[in-house]
Scaffold this active site. Structure first.
Site, PDB file in Angstrom:
ATOM      1  N   ASP A 103      39.376  -1.399  61.066  1.00 40.45           N
ATOM      2  CA  ASP A 103      38.425  -0.511  60.403  1.00 40.45           C
ATOM      3  C   ASP A 103      36.997  -1.036  60.616  1.00 40.45           C
ATOM      4  O   ASP A 103      36.788  -2.225  60.864  1.00 40.45           O
ATOM      5  CB  ASP A 103      38.696  -0.458  58.892  1.00 40.45           C
TER       6      ASP A 103
HETATM    7  N1  URA Z   1      44.774  -2.487  57.766  1.00 42.01           N
HETATM    8  C1  URA Z   1      43.686  -1.907  57.226  1.00 42.01           C
HETATM    9  O1  URA Z   1      43.744  -1.323  56.171  1.00 42.01           O
HETATM   10  N2  URA Z   1      42.528  -2.007  57.904  1.00 42.01           N
HETATM   11  C2  URA Z   1      42.400  -2.664  59.076  1.00 42.01           C
HETATM   12  O2  URA Z   1      41.306  -2.727  59.637  1.00 42.01           O
HETATM   13  C3  URA Z   1      43.547  -3.262  59.612  1.00 42.01           C
HETATM   14  C4  URA Z   1      44.720  -3.160  58.940  1.00 42.01           C
END
Ligand code: URA
Length: 245
Positions: A103
């Site tokens: 993310d």
């Molecule tokens: N899980 C999440 O919620 N975000 C990420 O960036 C990676 C795994």
């Protein structure tokens, strides 16, 4: 795209940059048959580089690890900054892309490559490649919730695979073998908690190099690249451990 000859030789594991400098001075290196006297000179993609009269095999695939900072998107193009914007222009010109997504606000280990086949393998749900994240939560994690998450929760019409959680208070690590959209955040959300910080610290056999500051990256060495290719299929692990105070 032109690349320095010493860079090409060292990336292709032919010789180090300083050895290339010496070899060029001695007239041992040629590009398309013409001897070059300095390893600072550059060669194009299709040029034939030879050392002592023997053409070298140029490296085609490149693998990097980056410590992704917050605020960058794991994509090749976006309206905002992408992780590729953190690469040098020479590296960026290699047709690289990030393997999977973190993310925008997640930090930590991301692999960047131009090897589509390996990326496909690493992301294949059948390969169960383990990914470990350090997390910080809004509220303390309790054992019962960690149990629920380790065993698997409903998500996207199925159940998440067993996860391994170690924790103390609001912080800990979680290892999962899947990569569902926002998976870790959704998992903790399921038990009424909220992730306030997330950092990926390992991907398969690779651990984030602690010498890389956020935004920095480095090429993987031959041993690391080899390890990435051989992905053992792991079984699910049902346990979590609570770390000792
Ligand atoms: N899980 C999440 O919620 N975000 C990420 O960036 C990676 C795994």
């Amino acid at each position: 795209m032109k690349t320095r000859i010493d860079k090409i030789l060292s990336e292709s594991n032919i010789m180090t940059r300083s050895q290339a400098r010496e070899a060029a001075k001695k007239g041992r290196i040629a590009v398309n048959g013409a001897v070059v006297r300095s390893s600072d000179e550059k060669a194009e993609e299709g040029d034939v580089i030879s050392v002592d009269g023997r053409p070298i095999e140029r490296r085609r695939f490149f693998y990097y690890m980056m410590n992704k900072p917050a605020g960058y998107v794991c994509a090749t193009e976006d309206n905002g900054p992408t992780v590729l914007d953190l690469l040098s222009p020479g590296d960026k010109a290699r047709g690289l892309f990030p393997v999977g997504r973190l993310d925008k606000d997640t930090v930590g280990l991301i692999i960047i490559t131009n090897d589509g086949a390996l990326a496909h393998e690493l992301l294949s749900p059948k390969k169960h490649v383990s990914k470990t994240y350090f997390f910080r939560l809004e509220h303390e994690l309790i054992s019962r919730d960690a149990d629920i998450l380790s065993a698997g929760i409903p998500m996207d019409g199925g159940t998440t695979k067993p996860a391994v959680i170690t924790f103390e208070g609001r912080e800990g690590t979680i290892a999962v073998t899947e990569g569902k959209f926002h998976q870790i955040k959704r998992m903790f959300g399921h038990v009424g908690n909220k992730v306030t910080y997330l950092k990926r610290i390992s991907f398969g056999p690779l651990e984030l190099d602690s010498s890389l500051a956020e935004g920095e990256y480095r090429i993987l060495n031959a041993e690391e690249t080899e390890k990435l290719r051989i992905q053992p299929v792991s079984g699910g692990i049902m346990q979590y451990e609570q770390s000792k105070a």
